[in-house]
Design an enzyme around this catalytic site. Structure first.
Site, PDB file in Angstrom:
ATOM      1  N   ARG D 108     -31.310  -9.382  23.556  1.00 41.76           N
ATOM      2  CA  ARG D 108     -30.490  -9.599  22.364  1.00 41.76           C
ATOM      3  C   ARG D 108     -29.050  -9.131  22.584  1.00 41.76           C
ATOM      4  NH1 ARG D 108     -28.883 -12.764  19.922  1.00 41.76           N
ATOM      5  NH2 ARG D 108     -30.979 -13.598  20.093  1.00 41.76           N
ATOM      6  N   LYS D 143      -5.743 -10.525  16.118  1.00 46.27           N
ATOM      7  CA  LYS D 143      -6.828 -10.559  15.125  1.00 46.27           C
ATOM      8  C   LYS D 143      -8.167 -10.711  15.835  1.00 46.27           C
ATOM      9  CE  LYS D 143      -3.802 -12.369  11.502  1.00 46.27           C
ATOM     10  NZ  LYS D 143      -3.508 -13.442  10.552  1.00 46.27           N
ATOM     11  N   LYS D 175       8.604  -8.258  13.089  1.00 53.49           N
ATOM     12  CA  LYS D 175       8.144  -9.008  11.925  1.00 53.49           C
ATOM     13  C   LYS D 175       9.035  -8.725  10.719  1.00 53.49           C
ATOM     14  CE  LYS D 175       3.334  -9.288  13.353  1.00 53.49           C
ATOM     15  NZ  LYS D 175       1.949  -9.368  12.880  1.00 53.49           N
ATOM     16  N   GLU D 205       9.914 -12.810  14.590  1.00 56.39           N
ATOM     17  CA  GLU D 205       9.306 -13.712  13.621  1.00 56.39           C
ATOM     18  C   GLU D 205      10.398 -14.189  12.670  1.00 56.39           C
ATOM     19  OE1 GLU D 205       5.665 -12.255  11.587  1.00 56.39           O
ATOM     20  OE2 GLU D 205       6.667 -12.914   9.747  1.00 56.39           O
ATOM     21  N   ASP D 226       7.146 -18.921  11.492  1.00 54.36           N
ATOM     22  CA  ASP D 226       5.976 -18.619  10.678  1.00 54.36           C
ATOM     23  C   ASP D 226       5.943 -19.451   9.408  1.00 54.36           C
ATOM     24  OD1 ASP D 226       3.591 -17.126  10.321  1.00 54.36           O
ATOM     25  OD2 ASP D 226       4.609 -15.927   8.789  1.00 54.36           O
TER      26      ASP D 226
END
Lengths: 288, 288, 288, 288, 288, 288
Positions: D108, D143, D175, D205, D226
């Site tokens: 597993r 992320k 940012k 950004e 963005d």
């Protein structure tokens, strides 16, 4: 009952925090205390006391309380009986107060530490009392529980005993096998002196009077008289007086300790203090 | 002497390698084995056997041998008596052969594990023998040595005993304090059933016949009959038959175990198997 | 939208602090947040809110806030929506205030935890809602993200689901391969009963009605009906009623869940809740 | 289907051994695989294959096999399809052979890694195929799953994607919040250039064409456009040509990827590749 | 003496707490500070100052103070001279006050960190002063003390220097061996560009003017001019102007640094800043 | 040049494997050696030698080779010059052969260890040579690099020096502050003797002849004569002869060492051996 030792210096938390944390993780596992988590409401409070159910010498309260503190730093404590003191049956050792949930979840881990350390301190205290009239000291060995050496050696001190080596690296103990490897004790001592620093003591294990004679001639700091008869022990102690510290070892029990001490030996080395002393019965009595 | 249990599945090394390594580090400290390092010449070899000095049930050989293996993977082993078998005094458990230096440096760590685990297995075996005629099982508790739970529970199995919970997260045990927190046992059980998964068993601790009646009515899987008189115990066992597993606890000793078992209770829960069983005397006899 | 579950007990920090710390170290690397360190002046403060950008079930706020707290214990928090509640798009889940630098440096780590756990809770909630009319429970599996099992199982509970085994050691699940190894299911069950403790439940996976019949005859606690047709499932459920808990598994999707639940099975076991649920979109809106 | 990337360099085991070991410990818990341990006889052997049940891009075979190897170094493997290749449904990825017990116990954990990494690689491959005609690259973000960044970024490469920053410390990304903290983008860039070394790239950004103009004037290495409209994006790309690498981000899906790529932007930054890609269905088919 | 650098951003404690804790454990061993534990009474207090005994650039105060804080969070501190400032001989850097026992026990660990980091900062400051008139920057290398890279690179910044790569993973440096492996520099650069992300810079080491020409033609971000004569260096710098950052390396000492800087090279890469800079003499002056 | 010491016992790998692994992880970071990974083809082999570029005493070869071994156990080694031997410039210390990729990736970590340890051994050797005619020993202090104490003390031994305490727990050193805390040296010694075990030596630091007189009267094992004039030192040594080991400390340099040794003192304690000795220049010369 013997007096408590002069002063037991509390351990720095750095010494025991890691093993306490690992033990909490061992008990809480992946899912935590599923019983208490299901039952205790968020606001539920608890207060209570850690109690000795049997008489004994106390050791390890800070270690035990650390289990509660690591689950919830907001739990408050009041120590009622310092490590190194003697408790009667039913006596409160510490009071604590806080959220019910972390108190219940840390209980077993805390008591597992405390019972074991008080057990060692109590057994040590009892044998210390037997040999005190002879001016003999009691020392523990490296036969400690894996992972718990520092705190078990502390418990021996709390019981009025003294510590032998903490590990293989802080003093030299030349045993039979080392003598065989070197060819002779004198060659073993020569090799050791060529390697270790000036702050390291050297002890030699001897089984016979002849070996003792050789060891004393080599100027070692201490001799471990292993499994000798009481007669040989007494004779060896006389030979070593003023030349080396004498330490008796080999199956010494509370029953035989006085006779061994009566030989005048400086130290009794007793392994079962740490590997076989029974736990003291301690519990957490709560008001919810 | 009871027969060895059917089969003791060896532990995966992953379970114990970490604690063995930490114990080696604890004993070797910063400088290592300064005695052996000074004395043993690089090529010196040793062969020898791990021996039980007293009769007992064997447990933990793999754990002990791991100490040698972690210092030197080239040491070779031959196991002579499998875990779960009984040794007579003087019997060789395993032979080993390799460089003298790592063998001497790992000796104490290996024996500290082995003596403790054999001690638990032996004490377990002895009480299992007492209650076997009644068909009663012996189970250990969470009163284990901090850090060693998995291997101590293994030693109990090697002694013919069975394991209770491994931690707070793998089964529910509703104790007095939980009942107080919930207001009643039935509310405690209700809360637990609302939270835990379908693969989790529920046991309730009961002190009286009235509490037992309530617990059985709630359909719990097991009841822990705590500190009951033999009469109440016998009565409780009759009440619970076919409805819940019955487990007796509270100060059960080898002397009282038979009487408790005679009540027909399914399980005896005995904390001292892991917190107070004396070590078995084991040693390493070397030829250098 | 289904109601929030009765009560979600918050996880003890001990359960998640380690993985949060490792994740901060993973993101900060050796040199730390070089962008923020260059730009933020020492006194710069920030306040802001953690916001759900999409509607969903909340889980993991404590875990996420721990990331901020571990970088700077002086950051203050106010939780606005407890785990287990449902957020609408744009809703603030928690407010925070403190030094700008640690808040910016912990942001991504905190959101990575929160988005994943809310995603699992939301997916769970949605399928729970589908099957609730049938009285069926939803359970997760061991198909969790490596390292995150405890918190992902918590997220399933926050979504109204229930937990199957937490690992290989807290319950027995006899699968096809085990049956083959033992020769038969009855031999497998016999071996298991000879080994595991009395607090361990036993479930057997069955693929056919014949296997189910055998399993029920052996008195297992639960049966996993794997990849059965709806007809066989319904028939199996009827056979098992009052004898074992029934659990359906095998490719159950939100679309098929209602039909499976309609068979009367007790539990749906759904792996994708933890291995494939999409993250919930969460963000940190700051005022600097 | 796009071609496999030129060459996927296998990860050094040092990169993943720790997380695999922790995951095995997570699954085995304290007591290990109690089902298999009870059922498998010591000598039982198994051979089998790891199979893709659905078509997909392979990534993480070494990581998965490490789970088996860490439980038993004697298990032998044969890799049939290298990472970075595409499997059809039912195709064997690797064969393995050894003791049945460790193979079943590691299954597993191994599949949890493999399914996740193949899932990421497959999703990456699919979006890479969509934008390849435009010469656009696909990059992942920070992320990622807590604890798995290195291996998830590897899976993106196996899918034909490219990696953005591995953490906060290996490149600068200025940012919105950083711009606010500094007062202006030019001040932010000035501060960064005063702090970071010469081997660190700087990306800014930007949300608007005006911001882009400012960023290009400052000579940053890359600009993150963005959440811009396709028109602005196309205009921005023309402005930046020859002056900075252009990267588009903000809710890009497989459906919108082609349109975004058609603007001529150099890179698409896509967070869901690592936070929401569904696992690939992989299994272990055994002969016992 | 050169001015202190514009601003030294303090390290996040997460970066150094682990290594400080391991160093305390290294010094305290199993038994702790046996001298201080025996002598200091529980209530004994101490106050004192950390003093530079020789003039130097300060770096690492937070790291050093963390040693005290980790032994006793109740010790209070007042920093008198920020990292990045210059101390004269005898100047107090920080005051501290608290229990005598933890202060004495943490002293050596704290000073070992501080002396080393100030030593690096001071050596860096001195060579920075030499080359500042030429507008040249000083950078350190990966020749750092094992385990201390992050804090040693910080000390270089506190000394006014700049940082090269923090590890093998945050930038590309193509050395001789890489060129040989690839067959040519152009093939090496081609392979690198096919693998690494867009935020990674590429530097090529060159030994000759011919190699430099090839490197510049490939558009690398920086060139490392290794062990070149001053003439070749000057010629190389002229060739590279506007095309790549130039960095000189190879046995640069404080004595030769000015001459190398005079060639106009952008950066001097100096390994001995971290592997051979002598410690600054710092001490803890206590009032008990 | 002094002779190599009689025999340098190789360190057990357990002593250094952990710090070597952490150093590899420090250098490889999250993504590994991105340059080598991009360039080296899977089958590329390398052979080469570790070479001393400057003459010096060798120490730490096993530690350095462990870096290669931990990346790839298949790399083969041949040691050409044992630790404790002297190398001439250009001499090969060890040969190695294996996959090019792990060899290149471990190179810097290996050399960082080796250069530092050889540097310490070389500086030690040089000062040992200066004082050898006087029969004086050279000892190191606790001023070691955080995290590297065990291996740096080993390097001192390889240089012909001897080791003082390894930490705060293996011997007692009563310093000025301890004397002040106790009120007097005699009280300090009394307290120590009441606490520490019989295998622990006691040294007292003295600054004046009067203090020395007091210390000798108390029977301490060793006296540390700190910052005394050569005259006082000579007088102190005469006073202590046959009563305690004498150790001189305080700013002893290679230039002043002979004069200090000429006073007849037993040991010179020199901190800079470990905190400020420059690295030895070592390199890895490869054939690819």
């Amino acid at each position: 009952m013997p007096e408590a030792p002069e002063r037991i210096t509390r351990l720095l938390p750095l010494i025991y925090e890691g093993i306490v944390r690992r033990s909490l993780e061992e008990d809480l596992g992946r899912a935590g205390d599923i019983t208490t988590d299901a039952i205790a409401t968020p606001g539920a409070l608890a207060s209570g006391s850690i109690v000795a159910r049997a008489p004994g010498r106390i050791a390890g309260l800070d270690v035990a309380l650390s289990a509660f503190r690591q689950l919830d730093p907001a739990i408050s404590f009041e120590i009622r009986l310092e490590d190194g003191s003697d408790a009667v049956a039913g006596q409160a050792l510490a009071l604590l107060e806080g959220q019910a949930r972390p108190i219940l979840s840390a209980e077993r881990t805390a008591l597992n530490f405390l019972g074991r350390l008080c057990g060692i301190a109590t057994s040590t205290r009892d044998v210390v009392a037997v040999v005190a009239p002879y001016g003999t000291k009691v020392v523990c060995t490296r036969k400690t529980t894996p992972g718990l050496r520092a705190i078990e050696k502390y418990a021996v001190r709390a019981g009025g005993g003294s510590n032998h080596r903490f590990g293989l690296d802080d003093a030299v103990l030349i045993k039979d096998n080392h003598r065989v490897l070197a060819g002779s004790l004198s060659e073993a001592v020569r090799r050791v002196r060529g390697c270790v620093g000036h702050m390291v003591k050297i002890e030699a294990e001897v089984d016979t009077i002849a070996q003792l004679e050789e060891a004393l001639g080599l100027g070692v700091d201490a001799v471990l008289l292993d499994n000798m008869s009481l007669e040989d022990l007494a004779r060896g102690v006389r030979m070593a007086r003023g030349r080396a510290i004498t330490e008796a070892s080999g199956g010494i029990t509370p029953e035989t300790a006085a006779a061994v001490a009566a030989t005048g030996v400086d130290l009794l080395s007793i392994g079962w203090l740490t590997h076989s002393a029974p736990s003291l019965d301690v519990s957490l009595d709560l008001s919810l």
